[in-house]
Design an enzyme around this catalytic site. Structure first.
Site, PDB file in Angstrom:
ATOM      1  N   ASN A 150     -71.250  83.615 -16.982  1.00 27.88           N
ATOM      2  CA  ASN A 150     -70.096  83.293 -17.815  1.00 27.88           C
ATOM      3  C   ASN A 150     -69.624  84.463 -18.670  1.00 27.88           C
ATOM      4  OD1 ASN A 150     -72.767  82.327 -18.769  1.00 27.88           O
ATOM      5  ND2 ASN A 150     -71.717  82.172 -20.720  1.00 27.88           N
ATOM      6  N   GLN A 178     -69.345  78.117 -13.876  1.00 26.08           N
ATOM      7  CA  GLN A 178     -68.276  79.113 -13.785  1.00 26.08           C
ATOM      8  C   GLN A 178     -67.737  79.269 -12.366  1.00 26.08           C
ATOM      9  OE1 GLN A 178     -66.671  80.936 -16.145  1.00 26.08           O
ATOM     10  NE2 GLN A 178     -67.828  80.019 -17.815  1.00 26.08           N
ATOM     11  N   SER A 198     -68.780  71.521 -14.755  1.00 28.81           N
ATOM     12  CA  SER A 198     -68.151  71.053 -15.991  1.00 28.81           C
ATOM     13  C   SER A 198     -66.635  71.034 -15.842  1.00 28.81           C
ATOM     14  CB  SER A 198     -68.549  71.988 -17.129  1.00 28.81           C
ATOM     15  OG  SER A 198     -67.793  71.680 -18.279  1.00 28.81           O
ATOM     16  N   HIS A 200     -64.029  71.099 -17.895  1.00 31.85           N
ATOM     17  CA  HIS A 200     -63.087  71.929 -18.645  1.00 31.85           C
ATOM     18  C   HIS A 200     -63.078  73.389 -18.225  1.00 31.85           C
ATOM     19  CE1 HIS A 200     -65.591  74.031 -21.862  1.00 31.85           C
ATOM     20  NE2 HIS A 200     -66.479  73.178 -21.397  1.00 31.85           N
ATOM     21  N   THR A 236     -71.719  53.733 -20.580  1.00 36.76           N
ATOM     22  CA  THR A 236     -70.471  53.370 -19.897  1.00 36.76           C
ATOM     23  C   THR A 236     -69.717  54.645 -19.538  1.00 36.76           C
ATOM     24  OG1 THR A 236     -70.430  51.355 -21.191  1.00 36.76           O
ATOM     25  CG2 THR A 236     -68.380  51.971 -20.097  1.00 36.76           C
ATOM     26  N   CYS A 323     -72.173  86.794 -31.368  1.00 40.69           N
ATOM     27  CA  CYS A 323     -71.646  87.048 -32.714  1.00 40.69           C
ATOM     28  C   CYS A 323     -70.659  85.979 -33.128  1.00 40.69           C
ATOM     29  CB  CYS A 323     -70.933  88.391 -32.755  1.00 40.69           C
ATOM     30  SG  CYS A 323     -71.978  89.746 -32.256  1.00 40.69           S
TER      31      CYS A 323
HETATM   32  C1  LIG Z   1     -69.468  76.416 -20.189  1.00 38.66           C
HETATM   33  C2  LIG Z   1     -70.771  76.584 -19.519  1.00 38.66           C
HETATM   34  C3  LIG Z   1     -71.790  75.629 -19.646  1.00 38.66           C
HETATM   35  C4  LIG Z   1     -71.662  74.433 -20.580  1.00 38.66           C
HETATM   36  O1  LIG Z   1     -70.744  73.486 -20.124  1.00 38.66           O
HETATM   37  P1  LIG Z   1     -70.126  72.454 -21.187  1.00 38.66           P
HETATM   38  O2  LIG Z   1     -69.385  71.479 -20.341  1.00 38.66           O
HETATM   39  O3  LIG Z   1     -69.234  73.234 -22.080  1.00 38.66           O
HETATM   40  O4  LIG Z   1     -71.261  71.809 -21.893  1.00 38.66           O
HETATM   41  C5  LIG Z   1     -72.962  75.822 -18.948  1.00 38.66           C
HETATM   42  N1  LIG Z   1     -73.135  76.884 -18.148  1.00 38.66           N
HETATM   43  C6  LIG Z   1     -72.170  77.817 -17.976  1.00 38.66           C
HETATM   44  C7  LIG Z   1     -72.411  78.949 -17.052  1.00 38.66           C
HETATM   45  C8  LIG Z   1     -70.968  77.701 -18.663  1.00 38.66           C
HETATM   46  O5  LIG Z   1     -70.029  78.642 -18.507  1.00 38.66           O
END
Ligand SMILES: *Cc1c(COP(=O)(O)O)cnc(C)c1O
Length: 395
Positions: A150, A178, A198, A200, A236, A323
């Site tokens: 990431n 990613q 994930s 988002h 749920t 940071c």
């Molecule tokens: C964003 C991310 C996560 C965490 O996912 P969330 O849905 O934000 O909890 C885990 N691993 C990697 C490589 C990510 O980029």
């Protein structure tokens, strides 16, 4: 605003938003209820499951919906550890550049008596398959390697590690948060046993993710309660988010090739432009690298000031270091690829999206050049470097 922080989160796709709205208007039933509104919701849930499974070449019953990538990582690792312990297997293997969702889970297990081996990645930011092979022992309960990093975007040799783990009969988990929606993934061809994703990170909603678990692999619930998700994840289901995530994934996969070609071209233009800045260096191998990831270190400056000044110029970037989250430690990923502390502090991550244009890339290059020059102009460290009192780390 030029948004260059797609690795942190992505803009929600209009398709996903429409599906979520529709879901809340029409399919508000509880998928566990036996009446018609419940069953209509259950149909939407199962269609979403089939869509997510198809994107990974998995079967629908191998998909568990979770509240994001972090939960999926936690469940996969905790489950493998507990099931391993029953067979006296208490050794876990991962890499030094994993996301904190993986690293902190492993740290917790270490405190509980597990032994953890974190493999190095070298200056390229890529783990060596030979190192994984050498680390596997009789008592290894899990190998967990991320698909793509990431921070620096480097892509790991997942299929080769998968093949190795299959031969050695060690469960293999992949944090593909990613990679999903950006790179082709086939859990069968790549011998992946568990995979986290994930919503988002591919233009779906936040707080929604999934864990793929191979049907032959036992899995323990992480959240206890009701019998949802075949007893593997209680609570749920967040149906609007799940349906929105599935729609976003379908869309990302349909456009994957075109987006990837476009984004890689923009990425390369951005890398070449920023590389013109003296005493700057790209972090991680140039290839294989996520189509949208650019990460640089600059000698003689602080990452945070860089970000704030870029924000003033309407460019949203990230330092890719811890940071930003209140800690002064430099990024564990940059340290793992051998960047010394002082240089790791001066890092900049720019992550592109399918909507990033050439004009935006050029504007960003110009802005980064100006900001780096400005900050160096007032940096005592830069002065010492220029006067030869201190020597450059980046040539
Ligand atoms: C964003 C991310 C996560 C965490 O996912 P969330 O849905 O934000 O909890 C885990 N691993 C990697 C490589 C990510 O980029």
């Amino acid at each position: 605003m030029i948004y260059m922080d797609n690795a942190a989160t992505t803009r929600t796709s209009p398709t996903a938003m429409r599906v979520m709205m529709e879901c809340m208007e029409q399919f508000w039933g509880n998928p566990s209820s036996l009446h018609t509104p419940g069953q209509k919701a259950a149909e939407v849930l199962e269609q979403a499951r089939a869509d997510v499974a198809a994107a990974l070449h998995a079967q629908p019953r191998e998909i568990i919906f979770t509240a994001g990538g972090t939960e999926a990582d936690n469940q996969a690792i905790q489950s493998a550890a507990r099931l391993g312990r029953k067979k006296r297997k208490t050794h876990l293997i991962s890499t030094a550049i994993e996301h904190h969702a993986v690293l902190h889970t492993l740290k917790r297990l270490e405190q509980e008596g597990f032994e953890v081996t974190l493999l190095p990645v070298g200056e390229q930011g890529i783990v060596r398959v030979e190192d994984v092979a050498a680390a596997i022992r009789e008592d290894t309960a899990l190998v967990s390697v991320m698909f793509a990093n990431n921070e620096i975007g480097t892509i790991q040799p997942i299929a080769e590690i998968g093949k190795l783990c299959r031969e050695k009969k060690v469960p293999f988990h992949v944090d593909a948060v990613q990679a999903v929606g950006q790179l082709p993934i086939d859990v069968n061809a790549m011998c992946i046993d568990m995979l986290s994703l994930s919503g988002h990170k591919f233009h779906g909603p936040r707080g929604c993710g999934a864990l793929y678990v191979r049907r032959t692999l036992p899995i323990q619930p992480y959240i206890e309660g009701g019998a949802q998700e075949r007893g593997k994840r209680a609570g749920t289901e967040n149906l609007p988010a799940i349906a929105g995530m599935a729609a976003a994934l379908k869309e990302s996969c349909a456009n994957m090739e075109a987006n990837s070609a476009k984004m890689s071209a923009m990425r390369d233009r951005l890398i070449d432009g920023i590389a013109q800045i003296p005493h700057s260096a790209l972090n991680g191998a140039r290839s294989p690298r996520l189509p949208g990831n650019v990460n640089f270190c600059f000698e003689g400056i602080e990452g945070e000031s860089l970000l704030l000044l870029l924000d003033d110029k309407e460019i949203a970037a990230s330092s890719g270091s811890a940071c930003t989250s209140g800690s002064l430690d430099p990024s564990h990923v940059l340290l793992a690829i051998g960047r010394p502390h002082e240089v790791a502090h001066g890092s900049l991550r720019l992550t592109l999206g399918p909507e990033t244009t050439e004009e935006q890339v050029d504007e960003t290059i110009q802005a980064v050049k100006e900001v780096v020059e400005y900050l160096r102009g007032m940096s005592p460290v830069w002065k010492e470097l220029q006067e030869g009192v201190r020597s450059y780390v980046i040539q």
